[in-house]
Design an enzyme around this catalytic site. Structure first.
Site, PDB file in Angstrom:
ATOM      1  N   GLY A  76      22.679   7.477 -67.939  1.00 47.78           N
ATOM      2  CA  GLY A  76      21.967   7.019 -68.749  1.00 47.78           C
ATOM      3  C   GLY A  76      22.144   7.841 -69.785  1.00 47.78           C
ATOM      4  O   GLY A  76      21.731   8.199 -70.710  1.00 47.78           O
ATOM      5  N   LEU A  77      23.314   7.925 -70.279  1.00 46.42           N
ATOM      6  CA  LEU A  77      23.980   9.145 -71.373  1.00 46.42           C
ATOM      7  C   LEU A  77      24.762   8.400 -72.405  1.00 46.42           C
ATOM      8  O   LEU A  77      25.733   8.688 -73.119  1.00 46.42           O
ATOM      9  CB  LEU A  77      24.470  10.259 -71.328  1.00 46.42           C
ATOM     10  CG  LEU A  77      24.420  11.081 -69.638  1.00 46.42           C
ATOM     11  CD1 LEU A  77      25.235  12.228 -69.500  1.00 46.42           C
ATOM     12  CD2 LEU A  77      22.647  11.677 -70.530  1.00 46.42           C
ATOM     13  N   SER A 103      26.893   6.296 -72.251  1.00 46.37           N
ATOM     14  CA  SER A 103      28.996   5.668 -72.304  1.00 46.37           C
ATOM     15  C   SER A 103      29.540   4.169 -72.409  1.00 46.37           C
ATOM     16  O   SER A 103      30.363   3.667 -73.325  1.00 46.37           O
ATOM     17  CB  SER A 103      29.239   5.418 -70.765  1.00 46.37           C
ATOM     18  OG  SER A 103      28.716   5.172 -70.124  1.00 46.37           O
ATOM     19  N   SER A 104      28.378   3.107 -72.534  1.00 47.16           N
ATOM     20  CA  SER A 104      28.522   2.249 -72.807  1.00 47.16           C
ATOM     21  C   SER A 104      28.303   1.573 -74.302  1.00 47.16           C
ATOM     22  O   SER A 104      29.161   0.751 -74.748  1.00 47.16           O
ATOM     23  CB  SER A 104      28.031   0.445 -71.754  1.00 47.16           C
ATOM     24  OG  SER A 104      26.337   1.168 -72.985  1.00 47.16           O
ATOM     25  N   ASP A 124      20.633   3.680 -78.132  1.00 51.42           N
ATOM     26  CA  ASP A 124      22.145   4.209 -77.115  1.00 51.42           C
ATOM     27  C   ASP A 124      22.650   4.228 -79.106  1.00 51.42           C
ATOM     28  O   ASP A 124      23.695   4.657 -78.536  1.00 51.42           O
ATOM     29  CB  ASP A 124      22.271   3.479 -76.600  1.00 51.42           C
ATOM     30  CG  ASP A 124      21.480   4.292 -75.217  1.00 51.42           C
ATOM     31  OD1 ASP A 124      20.439   4.266 -75.275  1.00 51.42           O
ATOM     32  OD2 ASP A 124      22.137   3.811 -73.675  1.00 51.42           O
TER      33      ASP A 124
END
Length: 410
Positions: free
Chosen positions: A143-144, A146-147, A216
């Protein structure tokens, strides 16, 4: 003409405040973190296009015709799911043993690569071959972001190759000039460049997450801190430098299930849960106020320790309040509660970040915190099987630089 070599970086992200309540129209606050993805694109003369995912020990190679066919297949086969991605493509691949979550990430990365190639490179045969090498310090599936960080990096690099965003000026090192040899030239990405990167990274994220909120990839593109409410994203330009510990409990969780479970509870007792969402939203609003106050004090009178301590105290109080509200909402987890207890014993304040039910926490480390406390907390949490990173909030967004060219006589 030989393609230039680019290095691109993009940060990860955390949700500071507002998770879950944002689904009900309240404000959420997100911040870029010091953990980042680094992408190196280099021209090659082997006639192949290569994607090397260093963090996963996976390399994929295409000849121009193979890549063209994969682009066509991905474009026409919209029903393909990420976990089926490896069967979709015709390529030479070397892959080490990886976890299920990593296999999913590998498939997503391949799909995004082919998708963006198809969008930016109109005639693959006329493009000099190149290799893309990607590494990341952002944990996958935690949940940080990355994608999103990967999508932002790849969008930026391929847009640069296609000449669609500002590029770093061409540099040529001069014999005997060590300063020029070791210096990279950074591109000054314009607002229009960033908007283009943001747009395409969001399109790429849709391959991974279906209907991403846009939080994000916005944080990974623009960096710093932003707010999100009812689909509107606003950037906070004036933010202080903050140090945090990010802890990954490694407990898997389903964001979809957590959101659905909370929705069911809210429908059963709306008069109880709606005020809780209001409170979480109010915490998010207040956090923006105190972040700005802290920035102003740091900018005007950084030596005013008493005023600074008051602002840090309020930020810590808001962290505690938000965590207590999230526990009440039923989206915490025993592992997250453990992190909060360990850090609290050392006078630090923590909360879950993201969907909860496992995943990650962040812990605010104020200037007055002793390094012994930070070390002790890190050691205790690591001994419990958790991963801990000492990093910053409000990190820079996407960067694009070009590696200096070597002088012909060298």
């Amino acid at each position: 003409m030989v393609s230039p070599s680019f290095t691109v970086t993009a940060p990860g992200k955390i949700i500071l405040h507002g998770e879950h309540a944002v689904v009900y129209g309240k404000k959420a606050v997100a911040a870029a973190i010091g953990l980042k993805t680094t992408l190196q694109l280099e021209a090659t003369n082997d006639g192949q296009f290569t994607l090397n995912l260093l963090s996963f020990g996976t390399t994929c190679r295409w000849k121009a015709e193979e890549l063209r066919q994969d682009v066509k297949r991905l474009t026409t086969d919209g029903s393909c799911w990420p976990q089926e991605g490896r069967e979709l493509f015709n390529k030479s691949s070397e892959q080490s043993e990886v976890k299920v979550v990593d296999k999913r990430a590998i498939n997503d990365a391949i799909r995004v690569f082919i998708f963006l190639i198809g969008k930016f490179v109109e005639e693959i045969d006329r493009v000099p071959s190149f290799s893309v090498e990607v590494s990341t310090s952002i944990p996958v599936g935690a949940g940080l972001g990355s994608s999103a960080s990967y999508c932002v990096c790849l969008s930026t690099a391929l847009l640069a190759v296609a000449g669609k965003v500002s590029q770093p000026s061409m540099m040529r090192s001069i014999p005997g000039d060590e300063r020029e040899l070791c210096r990279d030239e950074m591109a000054s990405l314009s607002r229009e460049d960033l908007e283009l990167i943001h747009m395409w990274s969001l399109e790429a994220e849709k391959l991974v997450h279906g209907k991403p909120s846009g939080i994000d990839n916005s944080v990974c593109t623009y960096g710093a801190v932003l707010t999100f409410k009812d689909g509107t994203i606003e950037h906070l330009a004036k933010i202080p430098q903050l140090r945090v510990l990010i802890t990954d409990t490694k407990v898997p969780r389903s964001t979809k299930d957590l959101v659905a479970g909370l929705r069911d509870r809210c429908q059963q007792l709306p008069s109880v849960y709606n005020p809780l969402f209001d409170a979480v939203g109010a915490v998010a609003e207040e956090s923006c106020v105190y972040l700005e106050k802290l920035y102003q004090i740091q900018a005007v009178s950084p030596s005013a320790k008493e005023n600074l301590q008051e602002q840090y105290y309020m930020l810590e109080k808001l962290i505690d309040l938000n965590q207590q509200l999230l526990v009440t909402l039923g989206v915490s987890h025993t592992s997250l509660d453990q992190v909060c207890r360990v850090t609290a014993r050392h006078g630090l304040h923590s909360k879950l970040t993201g969907a909860g039910g496992g995943g990650c926490t962040y812990t605010l480390v104020t200037p007055g915190t002793s390094e012994l406390s930070v070390t002790s907390v890190t050691e205790e949490l690591t001994a419990m099987g958790f991963d801990v990173w000492d990093t910053c909030l409000g990190a820079q967004g996407v960067t694009l630089s070009r590696t200096p060219l070597t002088h012909p006589s060298q």
